[in-house]
Design a protein around this motif. Structure first.
Motif, short mmCIF file in Angstrom:
data_model
loop_
_atom_site.label_atom_id
_atom_site.label_comp_id
_atom_site.label_asym_id
_atom_site.label_seq_id
_atom_site.Cartn_x
_atom_site.Cartn_y
_atom_site.Cartn_z
N GLU A 76 94.62 -22.59 0.25
CA GLU A 76 93.97 -23.13 1.45
C GLU A 76 93.17 -24.39 1.17
OE1 GLU A 76 91.42 -21.53 5.29
OE2 GLU A 76 91.67 -20.24 3.54
N HIS A 77 92.52 -24.45 0.00
CA HIS A 77 91.66 -25.60 -0.29
C HIS A 77 92.36 -26.66 -1.15
CE1 HIS A 77 88.23 -23.65 1.53
NE2 HIS A 77 88.50 -22.56 0.84
N GLU A 78 93.63 -26.46 -1.43
CA GLU A 78 94.33 -27.42 -2.28
C GLU A 78 94.39 -28.82 -1.67
OE1 GLU A 78 98.35 -27.67 -5.02
OE2 GLU A 78 98.40 -26.45 -3.19
N PRO A 79 94.65 -28.96 -0.36
CA PRO A 79 94.75 -30.32 0.18
C PRO A 79 93.44 -31.11 0.09
CG PRO A 79 95.79 -28.73 1.65
CD PRO A 79 95.02 -27.95 0.63
N ALA B 101 90.13 -30.04 -1.77
CA ALA B 101 89.43 -30.00 -3.05
C ALA B 101 90.39 -29.93 -4.24
CB ALA B 101 88.47 -28.81 -3.08
N GLY B 102 91.66 -29.70 -3.96
CA GLY B 102 92.62 -29.58 -5.03
C GLY B 102 92.52 -28.29 -5.81
N GLN B 103 91.80 -27.30 -5.25
CA GLN B 103 91.55 -26.06 -5.99
C GLN B 103 92.47 -24.94 -5.54
OE1 GLN B 103 87.80 -23.30 -5.84
NE2 GLN B 103 87.44 -24.83 -7.44
N LEU B 104 92.96 -24.19 -6.51
CA LEU B 104 93.80 -23.02 -6.30
C LEU B 104 93.03 -21.79 -6.78
CD1 LEU B 104 97.02 -24.57 -7.83
CD2 LEU B 104 96.61 -24.22 -5.39
N VAL B 105 93.09 -20.70 -6.02
CA VAL B 105 92.37 -19.49 -6.38
C VAL B 105 93.36 -18.34 -6.49
CG1 VAL B 105 90.53 -17.88 -5.77
CG2 VAL B 105 90.31 -20.30 -5.17
N ALA B 106 93.38 -17.70 -7.67
CA ALA B 106 94.36 -16.66 -7.95
C ALA B 106 93.71 -15.30 -8.16
CB ALA B 106 95.16 -17.03 -9.20
N GLU B 107 94.46 -14.25 -7.81
CA GLU B 107 94.09 -12.87 -8.11
C GLU B 107 95.38 -12.16 -8.50
OE1 GLU B 107 91.15 -11.13 -5.33
OE2 GLU B 107 91.29 -13.04 -4.28
N LEU B 108 95.32 -11.33 -9.54
CA LEU B 108 96.56 -10.75 -10.04
C LEU B 108 96.37 -9.29 -10.44
CD1 LEU B 108 96.42 -10.70 -13.45
CD2 LEU B 108 96.53 -13.15 -13.05
N ALA B 109 97.51 -8.61 -10.54
CA ALA B 109 97.51 -7.20 -10.90
C ALA B 109 98.73 -6.91 -11.76
CB ALA B 109 97.54 -6.32 -9.65
N VAL B 110 98.55 -6.07 -12.77
CA VAL B 110 99.64 -5.60 -13.62
C VAL B 110 99.68 -4.07 -13.54
CG1 VAL B 110 100.53 -5.43 -15.97
CG2 VAL B 110 99.50 -7.57 -15.18
N HIS B 111 100.86 -3.51 -13.34
CA HIS B 111 100.98 -2.06 -13.22
C HIS B 111 100.41 -1.38 -14.47
CE1 HIS B 111 102.71 1.94 -12.82
NE2 HIS B 111 103.02 1.64 -11.56
N GLY C 279 88.24 -27.52 -12.66
CA GLY C 279 88.00 -27.02 -11.32
C GLY C 279 89.27 -26.80 -10.53
N ARG C 280 90.41 -27.01 -11.16
CA ARG C 280 91.69 -26.92 -10.47
C ARG C 280 92.12 -25.48 -10.19
NH1 ARG C 280 95.61 -28.40 -7.02
NH2 ARG C 280 97.70 -28.36 -7.89
N LEU C 281 91.92 -24.59 -11.17
CA LEU C 281 92.37 -23.20 -11.03
C LEU C 281 91.21 -22.25 -11.22
CD1 LEU C 281 94.72 -21.15 -10.75
CD2 LEU C 281 94.96 -21.26 -13.25
N ARG C 282 91.07 -21.31 -10.30
CA ARG C 282 90.08 -20.25 -10.40
C ARG C 282 90.81 -18.92 -10.29
NH1 ARG C 282 87.39 -23.57 -12.40
NH2 ARG C 282 85.47 -24.52 -11.62
N THR C 283 90.52 -18.01 -11.21
CA THR C 283 91.18 -16.70 -11.24
C THR C 283 90.14 -15.60 -11.26
OG1 THR C 283 93.04 -17.65 -12.48
CG2 THR C 283 92.84 -15.26 -12.46
N TRP C 284 90.20 -14.71 -10.29
CA TRP C 284 89.23 -13.62 -10.19
C TRP C 284 89.63 -12.43 -11.07
CZ3 TRP C 284 84.51 -13.70 -8.41
CH2 TRP C 284 84.15 -14.59 -7.39
N SER C 285 88.63 -11.84 -11.69
CA SER C 285 88.79 -10.54 -12.33
C SER C 285 87.78 -9.60 -11.70
CB SER C 285 88.54 -10.62 -13.84
OG SER C 285 88.48 -9.31 -14.39
N HIS C 286 88.27 -8.71 -10.85
CA HIS C 286 87.38 -7.77 -10.17
C HIS C 286 87.01 -6.64 -11.12
CE1 HIS C 286 87.91 -9.80 -6.33
NE2 HIS C 286 89.17 -9.91 -6.64
N GLY C 287 85.71 -6.45 -11.30
CA GLY C 287 85.24 -5.46 -12.24
C GLY C 287 85.23 -5.95 -13.67
N GLU C 288 85.47 -7.27 -13.85
CA GLU C 288 85.51 -7.87 -15.19
C GLU C 288 86.36 -7.03 -16.13
OE1 GLU C 288 82.40 -10.09 -18.25
OE2 GLU C 288 81.64 -8.72 -16.73
N HIS C 289 87.64 -6.87 -15.75
CA HIS C 289 88.56 -6.03 -16.51
C HIS C 289 88.73 -6.55 -17.93
CE1 HIS C 289 92.26 -3.97 -17.67
NE2 HIS C 289 92.00 -3.10 -16.71
N PRO C 290 88.70 -5.67 -18.95
CA PRO C 290 88.84 -6.13 -20.34
C PRO C 290 90.12 -6.92 -20.60
CG PRO C 290 88.11 -3.84 -20.27
CD PRO C 290 88.44 -4.23 -18.86
#
Length: 317
Positions: A81-84, A86-96, A127-138
């Motif tokens: 949403e903010h790429e145009p 601020a140029g920033q991308l925000v990621a969230e990911l999950a691994v089974h 500042g280009r890529l931000r990746t969330w870790s919910h619960g600060e997973h190890p």
């Protein structure tokens, strides 16, 4: 492993992703993605609409990782949403949970770095890529260290029981009254105050009337737990929006006070009103989220009996 990039999901893929997120949450005790990602998935753009004329309007991109048998083992959501601007991308990911420490997280992170067109220098936070870790997973911490991610932001989850300590008395300032939200009437005023109160906030400050109406359709929405503070003329000065999770935990969802009404105790009055509502409707525990570096807010919540439970960390490159 096979990774594909998508700017839309079909119904089958959507069901697979939702199931993966549920399995991950069960294993970790914390959801791997934030609420806005779930809302985006529920309102997803189907693959039949993946055509050039509409791609500029797509706010979500999806990285889907499958094993050799075709089973979904990893997923990353990229908010563009903010790429145009601020140029920033925000990621969230999950691994089974059954496929961890086998390279799935590595593959997803490398795909995100490639999408963000980032170099290999780990000493520079562009500042280009931000990746969330919910619960600060190890596992997320290990990947962040391997790829030289910085820690530009930390969000604390704080909580307290509602039985004790006793909630303080906190009447609103003179001339201010509290009432509950009126669907179909108060949206514009809430969005206006929200923007003024959170103009500094990278997510909350961008809430639109449509965003608010979308959340009104969620099962948890209850206008009786949405408190508005108004002056004698009826002007909205602030609000406290509470939420109840499926397990019965209450949440101080959003407390927003217009800047010109701050400093007189209105925020405390709204917060306590919402806490009393949650307690009186049978909630035994309440949580909230606050920026770790917002020292004044953290101190206010500590004085109200809240203590830190865990952290969501945003890693950046």
């Amino acid at each position: 492993m096979q990774l594909t990039w998508r700017n839309g999901l079909d119904e089958g893929e959507l069901a697979e992703v939702m199931a993966l997120l549920e399995e991950t949450e069960k294993a970790d005790g914390v959801a791997p993605v934030g609420e806005h990602v779930i809302l985006r998935l529920k309102a997803h753009r189907d693959v039949v609409h993946q055509i050039e004329p509409v791609q500029a309007d797509v706010r979500s991109e999806h990285f889907v990782l499958r094993d050799s048998g075709g089973a979904l083992i990893g997923y990353a959501h990229l908010d563009t949403e903010h790429e145009p601007d601020a140029g920033q991308l925000v990621a969230e990911l999950a691994v089974h949970p059954d496929h961890r420490r086998q390279g799935a997280g590595t593959r997803l992170v490398e795909a995100l770095l490639e999408r963000a067109e980032l170099g290999t220098d780990p000493d520079i936070d562009t500042g280009r890529l931000r990746t969330w870790s919910h619960g600060e997973h190890p596992g997320a911490v290990r990947l962040a260290e391997r790829y030289g991610f910085h820690r530009p932001r930390e969000l604390w989850r704080m909580g307290r029981p509602l039985t004790e300590p006793e909630l303080p008395e906190a009447p609103p300032p003179e001339g201010v009254t509290l009432r509950t939200f009126r669907p179909g009437e108060d949206e514009a005023d809430v969005v206006r105050v929200n923007h003024r109160a959170f103009v500094w906030h990278p997510e909350q400050g961008d809430m639109t009337e449509q965003d608010l109406r979308t959340k009104e359709q969620e099962d948890w929405f209850d206008p009786a737990g949405f408190f508005l503070a108004v002056d004698a003329s009826g002007e909205l000065l602030g609000f406290h929006w509470t939420k109840v999770h499926p397990d019965g935990t209450g949440e101080v969802y959003v407390v927003g006070v217009d800047p010109h009404a701050q400093g007189g105790g209105l925020g405390k009055s709204l917060t306590v009103a919402g806490l009393r509502h949650l307690r009186d409707t049978g909630r035994s525990h309440v949580i909230l989220y606050v920026e770790a570096d917002n020292v004044p807010a953290v101190k206010v919540y500590q004085r109200l009996g809240f203590a830190k439970l865990d952290s969501d960390v945003q890693f950046g490159r």
